[in-house]
Design an enzyme around this catalytic site. Structure first.
Site, PDB file in Angstrom:
ATOM      1  CB  VAL A 291      -0.938   0.018   1.222  1.00 36.26           C
ATOM      2  CG1 VAL A 291      -1.818   1.255   1.181  1.00 36.26           C
ATOM      3  CG2 VAL A 291      -1.786  -1.238   1.261  1.00 36.26           C
ATOM      4  CG  ASN A 489      19.951  -8.577 -12.887  1.00 33.84           C
ATOM      5  OD1 ASN A 489      20.597  -8.727 -11.856  1.00 33.84           O
ATOM      6  ND2 ASN A 489      18.728  -9.052 -13.014  1.00 33.84           N
ATOM      7  N   GLY A 540       9.539   2.436   1.658  1.00 34.50           N
ATOM      8  CA  GLY A 540       9.064   3.218   2.795  1.00 34.50           C
ATOM      9  C   GLY A 540      10.068   4.226   3.301  1.00 34.50           C
TER      10      GLY A 540
END
Length: 595
Positions: A291, A489, A540
């Site tokens: 979320v 990568n 976050g």
């Protein structure tokens, strides 16, 4: 005193005064030409003559094994250049790594992944210190196109080498199997018995199983050592910016626009993850993986992040002290508190947010609404939501359906109907990431036509295979509003420049996404700003490797604002159902009551 001695003294005196007058005249002339302090004058002269010195070139690359933000091995690449005949360390970059192994995987799976990661980093270090160091020596660090071309050719050769090795192994394996078969009848018959049993079992499965959904595409194999390609490309881009005395975001913008300096630049809107939902927990909800909060465009990045922090603190407080949150008594009178008690606070995820589980989507969204209301904010006006569904993790291939709740399954068509109802009921959700698997192309078209004018339908899982994204100047994925690009990568800076150019031309938004296993390197933020990404998905507001990137975004905002080069831009949705009509304009982000 003799006459000859007197003549010598007169001659020396004349030369002294003549030289003094010449010196004065030269000083007067220099002052007229360069009215500077002597130290400044020397600096100006040094700068003038430096124009005639040889341009800096790469003289050495150094690769080494370091640790990322979660203590896993990754690659660091340093660039050294010859500047005015002296070897000088210019910059370094640390690569983020990508892994599909979940945090709660089996110990043997995690151990195998760690071994493969160690081997891959070891190979990448060898590539940088040996082949790439020799190959890129004497190259202009500002020539990103040539550097990436050489890196691409080197990687293609490594792919061919691996294919040849695998071909030889397969050939040898077939020869060994053929030799076993020719050893004699006893061995042959004993081996055939279990095969017949297996055939019977597999036949029963085929008669029972019906799988209407197309199978998942196999994951793109990651060539061991591929981090060297992405790490070197990014390090050269940083070196080019340093040599040019410009920040990396401006250097990237110049590369994208063919050296045309943009007068104004926009900042990507941050998608800040506040909750990481466990799909394998004891709770029922499986539909939601992340979320994210998206601040309104009217706010600066500084204001938006501060607002997200306030909401995050309130959510944490509600989870720690559920009985003391505002409105809990009213909920208990209605009987809601006993039916849907708030889930317990768990731990901080590697994404830098709370890891938690829920029993229903409504429980999750109502809790977020309460958290906002408790601090005087309203979802849909003061903050918006984005949900990462990660639908590829939900498919039950035995049933051919998505498991959205424990024991609750929906077909791809039913998923589309569910999302339409969700957005109508909760219009503050303005982005869905991976609402469907990339294989369900018909349903992607359906959901885009139904919801494209109300929210962004974003593909992230499809974008992990950057090497397969582009075909004939087109993005080779299902219909969608935008794509999450990750620098992992063998990704090269030139790849991102090309892909974002194609996305811009197709009116799709670019989202630069942080890897699940991030490093402390902040270059991703500069790339997002320079490439003109609309969103930046960093995880976050916790863990140093992620907070460092948010701090870099704030620093760029401050710099652009100080230079008067910061341009505001509205969010725009594309109405896929009507975009073919001439003169049709995209819808600007609507207020909640308009939905």
């Amino acid at each position: 005193m003799e006459a000859s001695e007197r003549r010598r003294l007169r001659r020396e005196a004349a030369e002294y005064y003549r030289g003094h007058r010449v010196a004065e005249r030269m000083e007067d002339a220099l002052n007229a030409l360069f009215p500077l302090h002597p130290e400044d004058l020397y600096g100006e002269l040094a700068n003038y003559f430096s124009k005639f010195s040889k341009a800096p070139v790469i003289c050495k690359l150094v690769g080494r094994k370091v640790l990322d933000g979660v203590g896993q091995p990754t690659l660091e690449v340093e660039v050294y250049c010859t500047v005015k005949n002296y070897e000088k360390r210019i910059c370094s970059t640390v690569m983020a790594t990508h892994s599909q192994i979940p945090e709660n995987a089996l110990p043997e799976t995690i151990e195998a992944d760690e071994k493969e990661r160690n081997d891959s980093v070891h190979t990448a270090v060898e590539w940088v210190n040996e082949a790439l160091n020799t190959m890129l020596r004497d190259l202009d660090p500002a020539d990103q196109c040539q550097a990436d071309k050489m890196l691409g050719e080197y990687f293609a050769n490594k792919i061919e080498e691996k294919k040849e090795i695998e071909k030889q192994k397969e050939k040898k394996k077939k020869e060994e199997e053929a030799a076993k078969v020719t050893r004699g009848p006893p061995s042959y018959y004993s081996a055939s018995t279990p095969k017949q049993k297996n055939r019977g079992k597999s036949g029963k499965k085929v008669s029972v199983e019906v799988n209407p959904s197309p199978p998942a595409e196999p994951a793109e194999p990651v060539l061991r050592g591929s981090l060297a390609i992405g790490g070197t490309s990014l390090a050269i881009a940083k070196a080019g910016a340093t040599i040019s005395h410009v920040p990396l975001y401006l250097h990237t913008a110049l590369l994208k626009h063919n050296q045309g300096s943009p007068k104004e630049m926009t900042l990507p809107l941050p998608m800040v993850t506040v909750l990481n939902c466990e799909k394998n927990s004891l709770t029922k909800l499986k539909l939601v993986k992340e979320v994210m909060l998206i601040p309104p465009v009217e706010l600066s990045c500084q204001q938006g992040i501060e607002r997200v922090l306030d909401i995050q603190k309130e959510i944490t407080r509600m989870l720690e002290f559920p009985g003391k949150r505002p409105g809990s008594q009213a909920d208990s009178r209605k009987g809601k508190a006993q039916k849907t008690p708030p889930p317990p606070l768990k731990r901080i995820s590697h994404l830098g947010c709370l890891t938690i589980g829920y029993d229903s989507l409504e429980q999750l969204l109502l809790q977020l609404q309460r958290a906002c209301n408790n601090i005087g904010l309203e979802l849909g006006t003061d903050m918006y939501l984005a949900i990462n569904c990660a639908a590829h993790e939900l498919m039950d291939y035995g049933k051919g359906k998505y498991e959205i709740l424990t024991g609750t399954f929906k077909s791809p068509d039913e998923m589309v109907a569910m999302y339409v109802e969700m957005i109508n009921n909760f219009p503050f959700i303005i982005a869905l990431i991976d609402p469907l698997r990339k294989e369900d192309s018909e349903q992607w078209s359906s959901i885009c036509c139904a919801l494209g004018s109300k929210c962004y339908l974003i593909a992230e899982d499809a974008a992990t295979q950057i090497s397969k994204l582009k075909t004939d100047q087109n993005i080779n994925i299902a219909m969608c509003s935008g794509v999450v690009l990750k620098y992992i990568n063998q990704t090269k800076v030139s790849d991102l420049i090309e892909l974002t150019g194609i996305l811009d031309g197709q009116r799709r938004v670019t989202i630069l996404g942080s890897s699940e296993r991030e490093s402390s390197d902040e270059s991703l933020v500069d790339l997002a700003v320079g490439l003109g990404a609309r969103f930046l998905k960093l995880g976050g507001l916790c863990r140093g490797e992620r907070v460092a990137k948010y701090n870099r975004l704030l620093a760029i905002e401050e710099e652009l604002a100080a230079n008067g080069a910061l341009r505001e831009e509205k969010l725009e949705f594309v109405d896929f159902a009507e975009e073919s009509q001439p003169g049709q304009l995209p819808d600007v982000l609507p207020a909640p009551e308009q939905d």
